[in-house]
Scaffold this motif. Sequence first.
Motif, PDB file in Angstrom:
ATOM      1  N   PRO A  84     -45.111  10.592  41.400  1.00  0.00           N
ATOM      2  CA  PRO A  84     -45.187  11.904  42.050  1.00  0.00           C
ATOM      3  C   PRO A  84     -43.806  12.543  42.145  1.00  0.00           C
ATOM      4  N   SER A  85     -43.799  13.860  42.296  1.00  0.00           N
ATOM      5  CA  SER A  85     -42.535  14.589  42.381  1.00  0.00           C
ATOM      6  C   SER A  85     -42.255  15.005  43.812  1.00  0.00           C
ATOM      7  N   LEU A  86     -41.107  15.638  44.002  1.00  0.00           N
ATOM      8  CA  LEU A  86     -40.743  16.177  45.310  1.00  0.00           C
ATOM      9  C   LEU A  86     -41.599  17.369  45.703  1.00  0.00           C
ATOM     10  N   LEU A  87     -42.433  17.854  44.785  1.00  0.00           N
ATOM     11  CA  LEU A  87     -43.283  19.028  45.035  1.00  0.00           C
ATOM     12  C   LEU A  87     -44.751  18.664  45.140  1.00  0.00           C
ATOM     13  N   ASP A  88     -45.065  17.387  45.130  1.00  0.00           N
ATOM     14  CA  ASP A  88     -46.468  16.964  45.137  1.00  0.00           C
ATOM     15  C   ASP A  88     -47.195  17.510  46.361  1.00  0.00           C
ATOM     16  N   PRO A  89     -48.439  17.995  46.204  1.00  0.00           N
ATOM     17  CA  PRO A  89     -49.182  18.505  47.367  1.00  0.00           C
ATOM     18  C   PRO A  89     -49.435  17.447  48.433  1.00  0.00           C
ATOM     19  N   PHE A 119     -33.973  15.692  40.069  1.00  0.00           N
ATOM     20  CA  PHE A 119     -34.456  17.030  39.725  1.00  0.00           C
ATOM     21  C   PHE A 119     -35.646  17.361  40.596  1.00  0.00           C
ATOM     22  N   SER A 120     -36.070  18.626  40.574  1.00  0.00           N
ATOM     23  CA  SER A 120     -37.099  19.092  41.512  1.00  0.00           C
ATOM     24  C   SER A 120     -38.497  18.669  41.121  1.00  0.00           C
ATOM     25  N   GLY A 121     -38.827  18.718  39.837  1.00  0.00           N
ATOM     26  CA  GLY A 121     -40.193  18.550  39.366  1.00  0.00           C
ATOM     27  C   GLY A 121     -40.832  19.895  39.057  1.00  0.00           C
ATOM     28  N   VAL A 122     -41.947  19.832  38.353  1.00  0.00           N
ATOM     29  CA  VAL A 122     -42.707  21.021  37.968  1.00  0.00           C
ATOM     30  C   VAL A 122     -43.567  21.479  39.139  1.00  0.00           C
ATOM     31  N   THR A 123     -43.629  22.776  39.365  1.00  0.00           N
ATOM     32  CA  THR A 123     -44.468  23.313  40.431  1.00  0.00           C
ATOM     33  C   THR A 123     -45.937  23.014  40.131  1.00  0.00           C
ATOM     34  N   ALA A 155     -26.720  15.034  43.133  1.00  0.00           N
ATOM     35  CA  ALA A 155     -26.472  16.044  42.102  1.00  0.00           C
ATOM     36  C   ALA A 155     -27.796  16.440  41.468  1.00  0.00           C
ATOM     37  N   ILE A 156     -28.357  17.566  41.901  1.00  0.00           N
ATOM     38  CA  ILE A 156     -29.658  17.987  41.395  1.00  0.00           C
ATOM     39  C   ILE A 156     -29.476  18.744  40.087  1.00  0.00           C
ATOM     40  N   GLU A 157     -30.395  18.498  39.156  1.00  0.00           N
ATOM     41  CA  GLU A 157     -30.274  19.044  37.804  1.00  0.00           C
ATOM     42  C   GLU A 157     -31.279  20.164  37.570  1.00  0.00           C
ATOM     43  N   PRO A 158     -30.851  21.347  37.176  1.00  0.00           N
ATOM     44  CA  PRO A 158     -31.786  22.372  36.705  1.00  0.00           C
ATOM     45  C   PRO A 158     -32.459  21.914  35.412  1.00  0.00           C
ATOM     46  N   LEU A 163     -39.394  23.832  38.947  1.00  0.00           N
ATOM     47  CA  LEU A 163     -39.152  24.834  39.991  1.00  0.00           C
ATOM     48  C   LEU A 163     -37.672  25.218  39.996  1.00  0.00           C
ATOM     49  N   LEU A 164     -36.796  24.222  40.024  1.00  0.00           N
ATOM     50  CA  LEU A 164     -35.360  24.467  39.952  1.00  0.00           C
ATOM     51  C   LEU A 164     -34.963  24.340  38.487  1.00  0.00           C
TER      52      LEU A 164
END
Length: 314
Positions: A84-89, A119-123, A155-158, A163-164
């Motif tokens: 799962p990502s940081l954007l998971d519902p 990284f953020s993950g896909v929305t 260090a977050i990566e675009p 999303l990012l």
Amino acid sequence: MTLRLGYGTNGLTDLRLDDALGLLADLGYDGVGLTLDHMHLDPMAPDLAGRTRRAAARLQALGLGVTVETGARYVLDPRRKHGPSLLDPDPDARAARTALLVRAVDVAADLGAHAVHCFSGVTPPDTAPDTAWHRLTGALAPVLAAAQRAGVPLAIEPEPGHLLANLADFHHLRVLSGDPEPLGLTLDIGHCQCLEPALPVDCVRDAAPWLRHVQIEDMRRGVHEHLPFGDGEIDFPPVLAALDALGDSGYAGLTVVELPRHSHAGPELARTSLDFLNKHRPPTGTDTARRPTGPAARNAHRPSAAEPAEGSTP
């Protein structure tokens, strides 16, 4: 010279970690981007602390610097790439990714790493942007707190398609998060070529105050495909000169070759990549501070624009 070159272990997945580190040291690399994955310092397997101590001793013996990367495809879920990502519902799913990143911070501190990459993950589908950004800031808060305690920057990566996705999104996250001191930036030079409006060399200069980690490979405009050097469109001498000048802004990290889909040829590509970068880096004493910048310089070598490819990290 400020420019310190590394190679990512996600491009050496057919090698044992000890062998990969020995290869990079023998070739003359300064460090390694160590992706925590099932084949290389598995963050989910038993005795992580003991294995981390052994890895730290190996790195020290070889004289290699290290940045911890967290882009393993299936380390949390064997059926969902980067899930799962940081954007998971699902809040529990987001918490699992947060816990992995906190664990990565602890590993990085024990290794003496320069930074932890993420990284953020896909929305997710049917998710409003404001909701996605709220989830991201909430999920990152414990990671940033751990980074603050450990003294290891995050260090977050675009990432194209996430999303990012670009440098403007990174600054949006900084504002939403209250500009916390541990929050920094991973700049991928290929991603700059892929979708940023500015030239890669100008992206380096614009991002310098926030840089904590750099990844590098070749790429083409509008196509998110990590390519060996010379197979894309990037003009590398000015980019490498700008990276070499980063010491003026306090950057002390690595510039790591990122070829995650080329492990089948990893040892040879590690050799040829270092040869290419050494050939095109500035000689000692080169003055890189007076290169022209601004719209005229950007437009002089700007490839034709195209819509960036959607999708997550290769």
